[in-house]
Design a protein around this motif. Sequence first.
Motif, PDB file in Angstrom:
ATOM      1  N   MET A  34      58.880 -10.854 -44.639  1.00  0.00           N
ATOM      2  CA  MET A  34      59.896 -11.822 -45.070  1.00  0.00           C
ATOM      3  C   MET A  34      61.023 -11.905 -44.052  1.00  0.00           C
ATOM      4  N   GLY A  35      61.584 -13.084 -43.930  1.00  0.00           N
ATOM      5  CA  GLY A  35      62.668 -13.256 -42.981  1.00  0.00           C
ATOM      6  C   GLY A  35      63.776 -14.126 -43.534  1.00  0.00           C
ATOM      7  N   TRP A  36      64.933 -13.994 -42.921  1.00  0.00           N
ATOM      8  CA  TRP A  36      66.079 -14.871 -43.183  1.00  0.00           C
ATOM      9  C   TRP A  36      66.446 -15.567 -41.874  1.00  0.00           C
ATOM     10  N   PHE A  37      66.677 -16.863 -41.983  1.00  0.00           N
ATOM     11  CA  PHE A  37      67.138 -17.677 -40.874  1.00  0.00           C
ATOM     12  C   PHE A  37      68.388 -18.422 -41.326  1.00  0.00           C
ATOM     13  N   ARG A  38      69.118 -18.970 -40.377  1.00  0.00           N
ATOM     14  CA  ARG A  38      70.275 -19.777 -40.735  1.00  0.00           C
ATOM     15  C   ARG A  38      70.416 -20.942 -39.768  1.00  0.00           C
ATOM     16  N   VAL A  48      67.824 -14.474 -38.307  1.00  0.00           N
ATOM     17  CA  VAL A  48      68.882 -13.562 -38.735  1.00  0.00           C
ATOM     18  C   VAL A  48      68.326 -12.152 -38.929  1.00  0.00           C
ATOM     19  N   ALA A  49      67.296 -12.035 -39.764  1.00  0.00           N
ATOM     20  CA  ALA A  49      66.749 -10.709 -40.072  1.00  0.00           C
ATOM     21  C   ALA A  49      65.338 -10.869 -40.631  1.00  0.00           C
ATOM     22  N   SER A  50      64.554  -9.813 -40.502  1.00  0.00           N
ATOM     23  CA  SER A  50      63.226  -9.811 -41.103  1.00  0.00           C
ATOM     24  C   SER A  50      62.882  -8.394 -41.551  1.00  0.00           C
ATOM     25  N   ILE A  51      61.938  -8.312 -42.480  1.00  0.00           N
ATOM     26  CA  ILE A  51      61.525  -7.034 -43.028  1.00  0.00           C
ATOM     27  C   ILE A  51      60.019  -7.031 -43.169  1.00  0.00           C
ATOM     28  N   SER A  52      59.415  -5.903 -42.854  1.00  0.00           N
ATOM     29  CA  SER A  52      57.963  -5.813 -42.908  1.00  0.00           C
ATOM     30  C   SER A  52      57.473  -5.814 -44.353  1.00  0.00           C
ATOM     31  N   LYS A  53      56.179  -5.983 -44.518  1.00  0.00           N
ATOM     32  CA  LYS A  53      55.626  -6.180 -45.854  1.00  0.00           C
ATOM     33  C   LYS A  53      55.838  -4.993 -46.772  1.00  0.00           C
ATOM     34  N   GLY A  66      74.536  -4.331 -38.206  1.00  0.00           N
ATOM     35  CA  GLY A  66      75.660  -3.524 -38.658  1.00  0.00           C
ATOM     36  C   GLY A  66      76.477  -4.178 -39.758  1.00  0.00           C
ATOM     37  N   ARG A  67      76.308  -5.479 -39.948  1.00  0.00           N
ATOM     38  CA  ARG A  67      77.024  -6.193 -41.021  1.00  0.00           C
ATOM     39  C   ARG A  67      76.076  -6.695 -42.097  1.00  0.00           C
ATOM     40  N   PHE A  68      74.865  -7.055 -41.721  1.00  0.00           N
ATOM     41  CA  PHE A  68      73.891  -7.588 -42.672  1.00  0.00           C
ATOM     42  C   PHE A  68      72.781  -6.562 -42.884  1.00  0.00           C
ATOM     43  N   THR A  69      72.267  -6.513 -44.105  1.00  0.00           N
ATOM     44  CA  THR A  69      71.143  -5.637 -44.416  1.00  0.00           C
ATOM     45  C   THR A  69      70.102  -6.412 -45.209  1.00  0.00           C
ATOM     46  N   ILE A  70      68.877  -6.412 -44.717  1.00  0.00           N
ATOM     47  CA  ILE A  70      67.781  -7.050 -45.429  1.00  0.00           C
ATOM     48  C   ILE A  70      67.028  -5.977 -46.212  1.00  0.00           C
ATOM     49  N   SER A  71      66.627  -6.330 -47.417  1.00  0.00           N
ATOM     50  CA  SER A  71      65.861  -5.413 -48.243  1.00  0.00           C
ATOM     51  C   SER A  71      64.926  -6.221 -49.127  1.00  0.00           C
ATOM     52  N   ARG A  72      63.994  -5.531 -49.763  1.00  0.00           N
ATOM     53  CA  ARG A  72      63.064  -6.233 -50.644  1.00  0.00           C
ATOM     54  C   ARG A  72      62.694  -5.343 -51.821  1.00  0.00           C
ATOM     55  N   ASP A  73      62.362  -6.007 -52.903  1.00  0.00           N
ATOM     56  CA  ASP A  73      61.872  -5.336 -54.095  1.00  0.00           C
ATOM     57  C   ASP A  73      60.539  -5.990 -54.437  1.00  0.00           C
ATOM     58  N   ASN A  74      59.464  -5.337 -54.060  1.00  0.00           N
ATOM     59  CA  ASN A  74      58.149  -5.944 -54.273  1.00  0.00           C
ATOM     60  C   ASN A  74      57.796  -6.075 -55.750  1.00  0.00           C
ATOM     61  N   ALA A  75      58.377  -5.227 -56.594  1.00  0.00           N
ATOM     62  CA  ALA A  75      58.126  -5.333 -58.038  1.00  0.00           C
ATOM     63  C   ALA A  75      58.748  -6.585 -58.624  1.00  0.00           C
ATOM     64  N   LYS A  76      59.819  -7.076 -57.976  1.00  0.00           N
ATOM     65  CA  LYS A  76      60.509  -8.276 -58.449  1.00  0.00           C
ATOM     66  C   LYS A  76      60.211  -9.495 -57.601  1.00  0.00           C
ATOM     67  N   ASN A  77      59.333  -9.349 -56.611  1.00  0.00           N
ATOM     68  CA  ASN A  77      59.023 -10.472 -55.712  1.00  0.00           C
ATOM     69  C   ASN A  77      60.289 -11.083 -55.114  1.00  0.00           C
ATOM     70  N   THR A  78      61.195 -10.234 -54.684  1.00  0.00           N
ATOM     71  CA  THR A  78      62.490 -10.718 -54.220  1.00  0.00           C
ATOM     72  C   THR A  78      62.886 -10.023 -52.917  1.00  0.00           C
TER      73      THR A  78
END
Length: 127
Positions: A34-38, A48-53, A66-78
């Motif tokens: 998953m990724g975030w773009f702007r 902006v940021a991406s996170i592995s599966k 250092g200012r933004f943090t990407i995270s995921r919750d696979n149980a919530k599909n978010t």
Amino acid sequence: QVQLVESGGGLVQAGDSLRLSCAASGRTFSSWAMGWFRQAPGKEREFVASISKRAGAAAYTDSVRGRFTISRDNAKNTVYLQMISLKPKDTAIYYCAADADAGYYHTPRARTAYDYWGQGAQVTVSS
């Protein structure tokens, strides 16, 4: 059909924090990177940021590290983007995206790597 829906945008002051969320439909969310773009007015859409599966790896563009943090919750599909110390130059429409073909710890940065996109969430940071 895959749908990505962003939420959490808004108008904040410089120095404030904001958390964006992206809820995904589909039972294979955990197999997507998953990724975030702007995209700011008059500018190209930028990574902006991406996170592995499996959330084992993350990548950031230099201006947000250092200012933004990407995270995921696979149980919530978010997937989330926590933003602190916001600056006026962070003002943009923020899009989440899904890469259905990424490797296990891949954190794609290229727009062309992504297969699905959300509709975007406006983030405005006033000085």
